[in-house]
Design a protein around this motif. Structure first.
Motif, PDB file in Angstrom:
ATOM      1  N   GLY A  55      27.301  12.965   6.163  1.00 50.77           N
ATOM      2  CA  GLY A  55      28.738  12.988   5.934  1.00 50.77           C
ATOM      3  C   GLY A  55      29.140  14.023   4.909  1.00 50.77           C
ATOM      4  N   GLU A  56      30.263  14.679   5.164  1.00 52.32           N
ATOM      5  CA  GLU A  56      30.814  15.673   4.237  1.00 52.32           C
ATOM      6  C   GLU A  56      32.273  15.352   3.945  1.00 52.32           C
ATOM      7  OE1 GLU A  56      29.522  18.095   2.495  1.00 52.32           O
ATOM      8  OE2 GLU A  56      27.490  17.908   3.309  1.00 52.32           O
ATOM      9  N   PHE A  79      32.853  13.890   9.258  1.00 53.50           N
ATOM     10  CA  PHE A  79      33.784  14.305   8.201  1.00 53.50           C
ATOM     11  C   PHE A  79      34.455  13.058   7.667  1.00 53.50           C
ATOM     12  CE2 PHE A  79      37.730  15.754   6.320  1.00 53.50           C
ATOM     13  CZ  PHE A  79      37.236  16.717   5.457  1.00 53.50           C
ATOM     14  N   ILE A  80      34.352  12.848   6.346  1.00 48.90           N
ATOM     15  CA  ILE A  80      34.815  11.582   5.773  1.00 48.90           C
ATOM     16  C   ILE A  80      35.855  11.762   4.672  1.00 48.90           C
ATOM     17  CG2 ILE A  80      32.640  10.437   6.348  1.00 48.90           C
ATOM     18  CD1 ILE A  80      31.795  10.693   3.441  1.00 48.90           C
ATOM     19  N   VAL A  98      34.990  11.820  12.764  1.00 52.02           N
ATOM     20  CA  VAL A  98      35.922  11.952  11.648  1.00 52.02           C
ATOM     21  C   VAL A  98      36.375  10.550  11.263  1.00 52.02           C
ATOM     22  CG1 VAL A  98      37.879  12.387  13.199  1.00 52.02           C
ATOM     23  CG2 VAL A  98      38.042  13.017  10.781  1.00 52.02           C
ATOM     24  N   HIS A  99      36.237  10.218   9.974  1.00 50.65           N
ATOM     25  CA  HIS A  99      36.506   8.852   9.505  1.00 50.65           C
ATOM     26  C   HIS A  99      37.867   8.703   8.840  1.00 50.65           C
ATOM     27  CE1 HIS A  99      32.108   7.326   9.337  1.00 50.65           C
ATOM     28  NE2 HIS A  99      32.109   8.470   9.985  1.00 50.65           N
ATOM     29  N   SER A 100      38.562   9.794   8.605  1.00 52.43           N
ATOM     30  CA  SER A 100      39.691   9.764   7.666  1.00 52.43           C
ATOM     31  C   SER A 100      41.045  10.045   8.295  1.00 52.43           C
ATOM     32  CB  SER A 100      39.421  10.756   6.533  1.00 52.43           C
ATOM     33  OG  SER A 100      39.019  12.023   7.039  1.00 52.43           O
ATOM     34  N   ILE A 101      41.228   9.660   9.548  1.00 45.98           N
ATOM     35  CA  ILE A 101      42.536   9.829  10.175  1.00 45.98           C
ATOM     36  C   ILE A 101      43.500   8.787   9.615  1.00 45.98           C
ATOM     37  CG2 ILE A 101      43.815   9.668  12.339  1.00 45.98           C
ATOM     38  CD1 ILE A 101      41.337  10.703  13.772  1.00 45.98           C
ATOM     39  N   ARG A 218      28.227   4.523   3.777  1.00 48.02           N
ATOM     40  CA  ARG A 218      28.274   5.936   3.388  1.00 48.02           C
ATOM     41  C   ARG A 218      27.637   6.076   2.008  1.00 48.02           C
ATOM     42  NH1 ARG A 218      33.360   4.131   4.411  1.00 48.02           N
ATOM     43  NH2 ARG A 218      34.030   4.622   2.284  1.00 48.02           N
ATOM     44  N   VAL A 219      26.411   6.586   1.975  1.00 50.81           N
ATOM     45  CA  VAL A 219      25.628   6.582   0.737  1.00 50.81           C
ATOM     46  C   VAL A 219      25.258   8.008   0.332  1.00 50.81           C
ATOM     47  CG1 VAL A 219      23.533   5.740  -0.393  1.00 50.81           C
ATOM     48  CG2 VAL A 219      24.714   4.307   1.306  1.00 50.81           C
ATOM     49  N   GLY A 220      25.683   8.394  -0.866  1.00 48.07           N
ATOM     50  CA  GLY A 220      25.359   9.710  -1.383  1.00 48.07           C
ATOM     51  C   GLY A 220      24.529   9.652  -2.646  1.00 48.07           C
ATOM     52  N   THR A 221      25.114   9.137  -3.723  1.00 51.94           N
ATOM     53  CA  THR A 221      24.463   9.134  -5.036  1.00 51.94           C
ATOM     54  C   THR A 221      23.110   8.438  -5.020  1.00 51.94           C
ATOM     55  OG1 THR A 221      26.642   9.130  -6.090  1.00 51.94           O
ATOM     56  CG2 THR A 221      24.773   8.513  -7.454  1.00 51.94           C
TER      57      THR A 221
END
Length: 234
Positions: A55-56, A79-80, A98-101, A218-221
């Motif tokens: 995810g970006e 795309f988030i 795309v998650h952010s509509i 949605r895992v980044g850190t």
């Protein structure tokens, strides 16, 4: 083993444990590795470990990393982040999800700009479950109307909903916000929309999100480490 690989395995164990505790199985939950602010090399490293969904949050990073990693054909880009009208074309041509509509105009542009040779763009509606005026997302009461409109767009496939809860909320408040999204999904299913995705839960709260029905975290850190956001596109 690399640091990223070890951290990734740790997140997978957290997901499996949370699923078991909730009476679910780990294969019901997709791990989306959020690679914002980290270089393409870090994405490649995790890809070689077996991770496929990334995810970006920033359009410029999505475009640059997708170009750099063209030799990873089964890498799936999500795309988030918040999406402006003047950047929908890049997302439509690059991402699989795309998650952010949060408004019909964005959905219409994504559908119009989706290249004909690509399958429909998999879409989630971002819902403002916390009520924060600074937070992106459609108001819960307007979600059903937006969802029905998106379902008529030819090059989008509406899959579900996404939320970013109030980070200052306590456990009970977080659970209530996740539950609100799950209840909205159930309402939409009752209206005949076959939604299967609840994109909710991040590094700090994925266990709670899974307990409340998340199908994608949605895992980044927790995978890549702390981010350096200085100078990043907003």
């Amino acid at each position: 083993m690399t640091t990223i690989f070890t951290a990734w395995q740790g997140v997978q164990r957290r997901i499996a444990s949370a699923a078991t505790t909730s009476g679910r199985t780990a294969n019901e939950i997709t791990l989306l590795a959020v690679s914002k602010t980290f270089p393409a090399e870090a994405v490649r490293e995790l890809y070689l470990c077996g991770q496929r969904e990334f995810g970006e949050n920033y359009v410029s990073e999505l475009q640059a990393k997708a170009h750099a990693l063209q030799d990873c054909p089964d890498l799936v880009w999500h795309f988030i982040g918040p999406l402006q009208s003047n950047k929908t074309r890049i997302v439509a041509a690059t991402a699989a999800w795309v998650h952010s509509i949060d408004r019909l105009k964005i959905a219409e542009r994504l559908s119009e700009q989706r290249p004909a040779h690509l399958p429909p763009l998999q879409a989630c509606i971002q819902v403002n479950v916390s009520g924060e005026s600074s937070k992106s997302g459609v108001e819960p009461g307007a979600t059903i109307e937006l969802a029905k409109a998106i379902c008529h767009l030819p090059n989008l496939a509406l899959r579900g909903m996404m939320c970013i809860p109030d980070p200052a909320a306590n456990t009970q408040q977080l659970a209530a916000q996740f539950r609100m999204l799950r209840n909205l999904q159930q309402q939409l299913r009752a209206e005949g929309l076959p939604l299967d995705t609840l994109s909710m839960g991040m590094s700090s709260d994925l266990e709670l999100a899974i307990a409340e029905g998340s199908t994608l975290v949605r895992v980044g850190t927790a995978i890549f480490g702390a981010r350096n956001t200085k100078g990043q596109e907003q």
